[in-house]
Motif scaffolding. Structure first.
Motif, short mmCIF file in Angstrom:
data_model
loop_
_atom_site.label_atom_id
_atom_site.label_comp_id
_atom_site.label_asym_id
_atom_site.label_seq_id
_atom_site.Cartn_x
_atom_site.Cartn_y
_atom_site.Cartn_z
N VAL A 45 1.87 6.21 9.80
CA VAL A 45 2.91 5.45 10.50
C VAL A 45 2.62 3.97 10.35
O VAL A 45 1.53 3.51 10.69
CB VAL A 45 2.93 5.82 12.01
CG1 VAL A 45 3.89 4.94 12.76
CG2 VAL A 45 3.29 7.28 12.20
N ILE A 46 3.60 3.24 9.82
CA ILE A 46 3.46 1.78 9.75
C ILE A 46 4.26 1.22 10.91
O ILE A 46 5.46 1.52 11.04
CB ILE A 46 4.01 1.22 8.42
CG1 ILE A 46 3.14 1.68 7.26
CG2 ILE A 46 4.01 -0.31 8.42
CD1 ILE A 46 3.56 2.94 6.63
N GLU A 47 3.62 0.45 11.76
CA GLU A 47 4.32 0.00 12.97
C GLU A 47 3.86 -1.39 13.41
O GLU A 47 2.74 -1.82 13.11
CB GLU A 47 4.07 0.97 14.14
CG GLU A 47 5.26 1.85 14.51
CD GLU A 47 6.53 1.09 14.84
OE1 GLU A 47 7.61 1.66 14.64
OE2 GLU A 47 6.46 -0.07 15.30
N LEU A 79 8.65 9.54 2.33
CA LEU A 79 8.66 8.19 2.88
C LEU A 79 9.99 7.94 3.56
O LEU A 79 11.05 8.16 2.97
CB LEU A 79 8.44 7.15 1.76
CG LEU A 79 8.65 5.68 2.16
CD1 LEU A 79 7.69 5.27 3.25
CD2 LEU A 79 8.48 4.77 0.94
N SER A 80 9.93 7.49 4.79
CA SER A 80 11.14 7.11 5.51
C SER A 80 11.13 5.59 5.67
O SER A 80 10.20 5.03 6.24
CB SER A 80 11.14 7.80 6.88
OG SER A 80 12.06 7.19 7.74
N PHE A 81 12.17 4.91 5.13
CA PHE A 81 12.24 3.45 5.18
C PHE A 81 12.51 2.96 6.60
O PHE A 81 13.06 3.70 7.42
CB PHE A 81 13.37 2.93 4.28
CG PHE A 81 13.16 3.12 2.82
CD1 PHE A 81 14.21 2.95 1.93
CD2 PHE A 81 11.93 3.46 2.29
CE1 PHE A 81 14.04 3.12 0.57
CE2 PHE A 81 11.75 3.65 0.92
CZ PHE A 81 12.82 3.47 0.07
N GLY A 140 4.06 5.98 -5.39
CA GLY A 140 4.29 5.91 -6.83
C GLY A 140 5.36 4.93 -7.27
O GLY A 140 5.77 4.93 -8.44
N LEU A 141 5.83 4.10 -6.36
CA LEU A 141 6.80 3.08 -6.77
C LEU A 141 6.12 1.93 -7.49
O LEU A 141 6.76 1.17 -8.21
CB LEU A 141 7.56 2.57 -5.54
CG LEU A 141 8.51 3.58 -4.89
CD1 LEU A 141 9.05 3.03 -3.58
CD2 LEU A 141 9.67 3.93 -5.83
N LEU A 159 0.84 -1.20 0.00
CA LEU A 159 0.00 0.00 0.00
C LEU A 159 0.87 1.25 0.00
O LEU A 159 0.62 2.20 -0.76
CB LEU A 159 -0.92 -0.01 1.22
CG LEU A 159 -1.84 1.21 1.39
CD1 LEU A 159 -2.74 1.39 0.18
CD2 LEU A 159 -2.68 1.09 2.66
N VAL A 160 1.90 1.23 0.81
CA VAL A 160 2.80 2.39 0.86
C VAL A 160 3.48 2.61 -0.48
O VAL A 160 3.59 3.74 -0.97
CB VAL A 160 3.84 2.20 1.99
CG1 VAL A 160 4.98 3.19 1.86
CG2 VAL A 160 3.17 2.34 3.35
#
Lengths: 259, 605
Positions: free
Chosen positions: B525-527, B401-403, B371-372, B365-366
């Motif tokens: 935030v993905i956590e 986006l922060s990896f 746009g990747l 989803l991210v």
């Protein structure tokens, strides 16, 4: 997760079932052929053989065509440079012999199709086991396999790094090849750092696990030399022998000129 | 046995010693936990035990050191101690899984057939049966780490070191590795190095606490892990039950939810925690949001106020168009649906958490949002503008986006260059040609934006000239975030911002997220850390199999009635919520637990 494209094409064909040692020897014969082929006509003949092998090996045609298309600038260049030279010398562009340029130009696609047909039918471990079976020193075999492993594992990292750079505004999309070509070197530094960081740990881990870099490793691939292998080897050696013979004036072959 | 006395390690590139006078002993069959903040010397100690420091790293190592009867500095046998590194992919040395495990067996003299058979047994032990012919780089992080453990087991080494082996893994991976470690206890000396002491609970016999390379404490795990002051002093967060007990003034020192529950049941004395009314109240936290999905449960009688957004006074209830909008998004990998009809919206000033187990679709989803990847169906809008047809570089100007791994985004020699980079790349509006073009902004604008990004992320000015790759993990992550937000995007996506951080890093990250929301950004935030999610987020979306399984304020998504569902996805409910259950109150954070726990226990002034 980005999937990493690998060289090996997983099918069961005549070429896939061949002994890796034979396929490596056939590749060696190809390399020698490139040096002894008398004229560009022979290169086109080898290109034809390569196409046939690629069909047998079920190499992805799109992948091959894409790689072949990359050779077009080479071919044009090899033909254009002598022509430009003649023009500058005051002669006509086409008033001369293009033989050498054409021979060089067609050697690329010939080598590409034949080597793709051979290498896409061997797993990474089969290639190195084949080298071991031919008596290549263990250090070389290990380096070869290690290079493959590093390539694939680092490639996954590089794809990720490329994603990060795209988000920072670096245009690495194929829709603009000029900007892509300009920006690809920006992957260089992070890629090198990744390789260095990874390879240091990998070597420490190999030592820890007791991997003997000096002793010859036992092959993981069961070798068997059957009629099919003999046929392929005979074909490769035969083509090389005939070509060399024509080159050194020992005999002639119908249709293909000797010079 | 492992014995170290007055160990001192000095790297050639550093002015101060990395280890200073460290002493400890691990007896046969014992498990030692090593805990300390980031850069406290845990990995250096592991490398010294394995014989890699100083042999591979360079430098000098002084003091006494014995591992299984030999000094690693003089021992020719590198296989005496097996080590599992934090970076799981760097331990892959073979193409196929079975070969990875067979290498140590073959080096011990086993024949190929016997080695293959034994390798299969070992792979079965780490639950990777059937993976023999898989390529190592195609496995997930948890699977790669298990392959590394299998290879370490195949070494039949005298001792094993797990160097923050679970830090980079997701919860499922961590659980798998922890189970394997637990099964190895008693077989041989084990050393586990961690940043979070909660990971050592129930796993180790003794604990060594490191602080700036020095031994701060060494003793029984039961004592060390219950010493909250000690752990605070070295910059490590004590286990949540212990922190809760301390703040509630309990005279017990529980380190598990079970112990906390027992302490409550035994009537542990508590001296703090009165509510405003001095009575026990059941309350639901954060009951706000227009799309709540309330489960049957106690009614809210004390809700936390919704955080106001900045622009135009819009709230998380809606009222203005969202900065990030995803409508009916669908995407398949090789004909397997990965995203199957997802809707999502994040308002200005909102912190929205995206949670879910492995394969839920979070990362996909991210990648679609930034746009990747291009969706098969559906629409993504950033501040009302569709992203369809735009390159990732173009979308990246409005979505940061922060990896999870900041090292994948850091490519410059200094922090300042890193922050400037995305602005310099976009300074000219280049057309098809890679040069020339109209200038969009001048260097003074870039300087302003760099300063703004630095401030917002809490990076000190003194860090601007530092090489980001040599900074501690938390600061590297902040540098990556600063670089991402330098172009002043509308939407900021943070992938596992809390992973592997120590107490200081955790606090810095919470502050940075709060600042971003205060600036009116839409923060996604993905956590996997639900405690962190509860602390920072206004709303939560739970994904499962590429669809939305639940959405709402944290109080709704983490309601106790959902805990079985969450655990099935390897998502642990917020620890404060588990503790609150013991006190028969509802809370998701420690602060709210302390606020609401009054009256639930006997109170002593």
């Amino acid at each position: 997760m980005r999937s990493v494209p690998v060289v090996y094409n997983d099918y069961d064909t005549f070429l896939h079932r061949r002994d890796p040692r034979v396929k490596l020897l056939a590749f060696a014969a190809l390399v020698l052929f490139l040096y002894v082929a008398p004229t560009w006509h022979w290169m086109i003949a080898m290109f034809g053989i390569g196409v046939g092998l690629a069909i047998v090996a079920r190499v992805n045609p799109k992948w091959l065509l894409a790689l072949a298309a990359l050779q077009i600038p080479n071919i044009l260049g090899f033909v254009a440079f002598p022509a430009i030279e003649r023009v500058l010398a005051g002669r006509g562009a086409f008033a001369g012999d293009f033989g050498f340029g054409l021979k060089l130009a067609f050697s690329f696609p010939a080598a590409l199709f034949v080597s793709a047909s051979l290498f896409t039918t061997m797993r990474e471990t089969e290639i190195t086991d084949g080298l071991r079976g031919l008596g290549v020193p263990e250090f070389v075999c290990f380096t070869f396999e290690y290079a493959f492993l590093l390539l694939y594992t680092v490639f996954a990292d590089i794809l990720r790094i490329a994603d990060g750079l795209k988000l920072k505004g670096v245009a690495i999309e194929t829709r603009n090849p000029l900007r892509m070509a300009r920006n690809l070197p920006k992957l260089g530094v992070p890629a090198i750092i990744t390789v260095f960081r990874r390879s240091t740990t990998m070597m420490a881990v190999l030592r820890m696990r007791g991997y003997p870099l000096d002793d010859l490793q036992e092959s993981r691939t069961p070798f068997k030399f059957d009629f099919g292998d003999a046929a392929l080897l005979a074909f490769a050696v035969g083509v090389l022998a005939v070509t060399a013979g024509v080159n050194f004036g020992l005999w002639r072959v119908p249709v293909l000129p000797a010079s | 046995m492992i014995h170290a006395a007055d160990l001192r390690l000095q790297y050639p590139t550093r002015s101060d010693p990395t280890l200073q006078g460290v002493s400890f002993t691990v007896d046969d069959g014992e498990t030692l936990g090593v805990v300390g903040a980031v850069e406290s010397g845990k990995t250096s100690l592991s490398m010294a035990l394995a014989g890699f420091a100083p042999t591979v790293t360079g430098g000098t190592l002084d003091g006494e050191l014995q591992v299984a009867g030999a000094d690693p500095r003089e021992d020719d046998d590198d296989t005496r101690l097996g080590m599992v590194f934090e970076d799981y992919s760097s331990q892959l040395t073979q193409v196929h899984v079975v070969d990875e495990v067979m290498v140590p067996l073959l080096s011990r003299g086993l024949g190929r057939e016997a080695a293959r058979e034994r390798a299969s047994e070992v792979l079965d032990r780490v639950r990777l049966s059937g993976y023999e012919d898989r390529r190592t780089w195609e496995l997930s992080g948890g699977e790669q780490q298990r392959v590394a453990i299998a290879a370490a087991l195949a070494m039949d080494a005298e001792a094993l070191v797990f160097d923050t082996a679970t830090r980079a893994l997701d919860p499922a991976g961590r659980e798998e590795v922890s189970n394997i470690v637990s099964s190895l206890r008693g077989e041989k000396p084990l050393v586990l190095t961690v940043t979070d002491p909660a990971e050592l609970v129930g796993l180790c016999d003794r604990v060594l606490v490191l602080n700036d390379g020095e031994r701060e404490a060494f003793g029984p795990a039961e004592e060390i892990l219950r010493d909250a002051d000690l752990l605070d002093r070295v910059g490590v967060r004590p286990p949540t039950p212990l922190r809760a007990a301390r703040r509630l003034g309990m005279d017990a020192s529980p380190i598990t939810v079970g112990e906390f529950s027992n302490a409550v049941a035994d009537g542990a004395r508590m001296s703090r925690g009165l509510t405003d009314t001095g009575t026990s109240e059941l309350s639901v936290e954060g009951a706000s949001g227009s799309d709540t999905d309330l489960i049957d449960g106690p009614e809210a009688n004390e809700a936390e106020p919704t955080k106001p957004a900045v622009d135009g006074g819009a709230t998380a209830d809606g009222g203005e168009k969202p900065l990030l909008s995803v409508e009916d998004l669908r995407f398949s990998y090789r004909e397997e649906p990965a995203i199957d009809g997802i809707d999502l919206s994040v308002e200005a000033g909102e912190v929205h958490a995206l949670v879910g187990g492995n394969g839920a679709g979070k990362s996909t989803l991210v990648e679609l949002i930034v746009g990747l990847l291009d969706p098969d169906e559906g629409e993504i809008r950033i501040d009302g503008e569709p992203t369809a047809g735009r390159t990732a570089a173009a979308v990246g100007e409005t979505v940061a986006l922060s990896f999870q791994n900041p090292d994948e985004q850091l490519s410059k020699r200094t922090v300042e260059e890193e922050i400037r980079f995305p602005l310099e790349e976009r300074q000219y509006d280049r057309g098809w040609l890679p040069f020339g073009g109209e200038q969009r902004y001048d260097d003074s604008y870039i300087d302003e934006r760099v300063e703004a990004a630095r401030e917002r992320t809490g990076l000190g000015e003194d860090l601007l000239d530092e090489d980001p790759t040599f900074l501690p993990q938390g600061y590297r992550r902040l540098a990556a975030i600063a670089s991402a937000i330098a172009p002043d995007p509308d939407v900021v996506i943070l992938d596992e911002p809390a992973a592997g951080l120590d107490a200081e890093g955790y606090d810095l990250m919470e502050e940075a997220i709060a600042h971003l929301a205060d600036d009116g950004k839409a923060v996604l935030v993905i956590e996997h850390d639900m405690d962190f999610v509860s602390e920072v987020s206004d709303r939560v979306t739970l994904l499962s199999d590429g669809t939305v399984a639940a959405r709402g304020p944290p109080s709704t998504v983490f309601d106790a009635s959902r805990w079985d569902e969450l655990r099935a996805e390897h998502i642990r409910p917020p620890r404060a919520a588990e503790l609150a259950e013991c006190l028969d109150v509802r809370a998701l954070t420690l602060d709210s637990l302390v606020d609401r726990a009054g009256g639930a226990m006997e109170v002593h002034e």
